[in-house]
Design an enzyme around this catalytic site. Sequence first.
Site, PDB file in Angstrom:
ATOM      1  N   GLU A 167     -47.834  93.614  42.258  1.00  0.00           N
ATOM      2  CA  GLU A 167     -48.255  94.850  41.609  1.00  0.00           C
ATOM      3  C   GLU A 167     -48.749  94.504  40.210  1.00  0.00           C
ATOM      4  O   GLU A 167     -47.990  94.460  39.245  1.00  0.00           O
ATOM      5  CB  GLU A 167     -47.093  95.846  41.535  1.00  0.00           C
ATOM      6  CG  GLU A 167     -47.520  97.202  40.984  1.00  0.00           C
ATOM      7  CD  GLU A 167     -46.353  98.044  40.501  1.00  0.00           C
ATOM      8  OE1 GLU A 167     -46.457  99.279  40.577  1.00  0.00           O
ATOM      9  OE2 GLU A 167     -45.349  97.478  40.041  1.00  0.00           O
ATOM     10  N   ASP A 196     -42.589  93.949  42.316  1.00  0.00           N
ATOM     11  CA  ASP A 196     -42.750  95.074  41.409  1.00  0.00           C
ATOM     12  C   ASP A 196     -43.071  94.611  39.993  1.00  0.00           C
ATOM     13  O   ASP A 196     -42.578  93.578  39.536  1.00  0.00           O
ATOM     14  CB  ASP A 196     -41.454  95.892  41.396  1.00  0.00           C
ATOM     15  CG  ASP A 196     -41.409  96.884  40.253  1.00  0.00           C
ATOM     16  OD1 ASP A 196     -42.156  97.873  40.310  1.00  0.00           O
ATOM     17  OD2 ASP A 196     -40.651  96.645  39.295  1.00  0.00           O
TER      18      ASP A 196
END
Length: 833
Positions: A536, A481
């Site tokens: 990401e 993330d």
Amino acid sequence: MAFTLAGIRLPTVRTSRLSARSGFQAEQGRRAADLAFLSRKPIKVPFLGSSSDADPAYTTVSATGKVLVPGTESDDVPSSTLPTSNTEAASSNLQSFEDKVEPDAGQTSTASELTGAESTSEGDKGTNSSQAKERVEDVEEKLRCVPPPGSGRRIYEIDPLLKGHRSHLDYRYNQYKKMREMIDQYEGSLDAFSRGYEKFGFKRSASGVTYQEWAPGAKWATLIGDFNNWNPNTNVMTQNEYGVWEVFLPNHADGSPPIPHGSRVKIRMDTPSGIKDSIPAWIKYSVQAPGEIPYNGIYYDPPEEEKYVFQHPQPKAPKSLRIYESHVGMSSPEPKINTYASFRDDVLPRIKRLGYNAVQIMAIQEHSYYASFGYHVTNFFAPSSRFGTPDELKSLIDRAHELGLLVLMDIVHSHASNNVLDGLNQFDGTDSHYFHPGPRGHHWMWDSRLFNYGSWEVLRFLLSNARWWLEEYKFDGFRFDGVTSMMYIHHGLAVGFTGNYNEYFGYATDVDAVVYLMLVNEMIHGLYPEAVTIGEDVSGMPTFCIPIRDGGIGFDYRLHMAIPDKWIEIMKLKDEDWKMGEIVSTLTNRRWLEKCVAYAESHDQALVGDKTIAFWLMDKDMYDFMALDRPSTPRIDRGIALHKMIRLVTMGLGGEGYLNFMGNEFGHPEWIDFPRGVQHLPNGKVIPGNNNSYDKCRRMFDLGDADYLRYRGMQEFDQAMQHLEDKYGFMTSDQYISRMDEGDKMIVFERGDLVFVFNFHWTNSYFDYRVGCLKPGKYKVVLDSDDKLFGGFNRIDHTAEYFSTDGSYDNRPRSFLVYAPSRTVVVYALSVD
């Protein structure tokens, strides 16, 4: 998201899309960065980006202060002393800008083939039989080692534009190599360094339990819990020169463990901020008692007969990923928090039936505030207790493996909860324990703390955390993330990435964080050769998915974040203003040799305050006109048709992997609204909640299954789309775009033996429409979005045969004639019969 005020944890407000947890850049910045990508060959799309030939940009290394590395007493991790400054040792006064890079070290094969094993059990509990354990261990036998660094120079062959920034990139790679050398020197190896969970936290031995914790800011520490009636004088800890506190608890006289399984435990410390009780940083399980605000650390050590034993081998990583992104807690049709066991029994078979080959699970790491979507982690080594026990999570993963599904974890190493009661924030009473001190250690938009990736013990903690989930729970990889936030000191906030290489390689780059990402990717791929890593990144960082030995950061895939934002932009326009060229360029502009995972819409779009694709297209009509026993509306017909086309063109052109958030495959009609109470903000503002309702925090899968609703058609199409890719593997085949016609609103392209024909025109259907192709022969329809099964109008004859004719057309050597109805995609395959 949460903050603390006078001992109370309060949520922050999600005010707009810009402040969404995963949507932290302006949409324009996302798209611009992606348009700078080198097109993947042999796509017939021009390179749209640019690069600067300006002077090479230099970078800085953050000061980290004293390096606190405890000596070890285990056989596999030698004791050592280290220099007082990580910056001194790692940077060598920054003279490494012009360091000579060593030639490639010899590489050895690390992966061995996994063989499938027929599974017969679907039970809730794994057996403890030695045969089951030996079967799994035999199948999962691998040669596991972290290879030595290479030269890091191949990136200049892959992308010659990088030569203009060679000083920065060579410096970055030398920093990585020096960190590897330091780890080898002081810890024995990256393998040993990433086993921190074997030493820190609680370690059971034949004679008792040892507890260790790194808390250099504490002046005094003691272990308290149910086992000693919370008496702070019973198990006082001692501190070594590196700030590590330790206590040994011998077994009872009858041989029983000194801390019973399931006991609540905490560490009490006298800190610069006062006396505080904290959950151990390396705790493996944490639970919130009913009616209480703080969590309690739980000593989790069940007896052998109760421990789950994995029975099924981990699947081999597929050539192309089809990922079903999921949140366990909201995966029930009922308004409640769902469990690992229910997800295992009810949702995993659905994912398999739909044709996905991987499930990506969000919110696994414990997070005290449920509405943070799992992104404000408090206990990094503990699976969320809301959904069940650690052993029930293991059972879920084992069942997925039995079904042939990879299980990817959405791991959060980009930031941490600022919760001081349950998490790492001010753990030892200081602001700079695991995090950067001062403003640099606080993410103002996410309301969270930012790790100091230049700290030795932070590296140990995070590397060990990634390995823990792979080793203990058999996860098959990660989606990391917020990687953009990690790689830049500005975190990508208010930055419009244009593709100019100076934006990636300069003073704003956090080299410490990039080196950590290189280390964690090297560790994962060396020790777990079949594991998959996805990053990401919204910025489009060059070399992101290039192997580390070649000079890259080492991810397997980059999340193609420009695509969902482009679709939002397009759906705000009238049909006649949709540009075929813009759609294609957004989907295909990605760096050569760097794989991407494409997705049409993000999970952020499903949250209250935003819109999914289905809502953008059909809006309130979804509430009244989705039943098949009543007339449709033009908006519904348009929405269902475009929903299917958008998803297939994204899957067809967007990358080597595809991702869908659960429920979006059938156009889930409700948004996600986590249970919320009234919010009292520090400025005195009061924001009403939703009475802690779970009504919108669920997924109504029954809508997609109902044969009397139009949702069923969209779900059937998504399933057919996945199975088509499974059969033909088109996402990893060569692609060629032969037509982007702005007048006809047509897109035609080939992937392998398939020809995709998209007609985005809202009224025009085309008879005898000629489409180019490479291979000669007979073509047949293999997927038709206009099929009645998919909610279409049945305008395509599936028995028809289409024969190619020689002659150049759209720069292809052959072509054939088709019927292309309006708002329809038809896929043709070369017939082998």
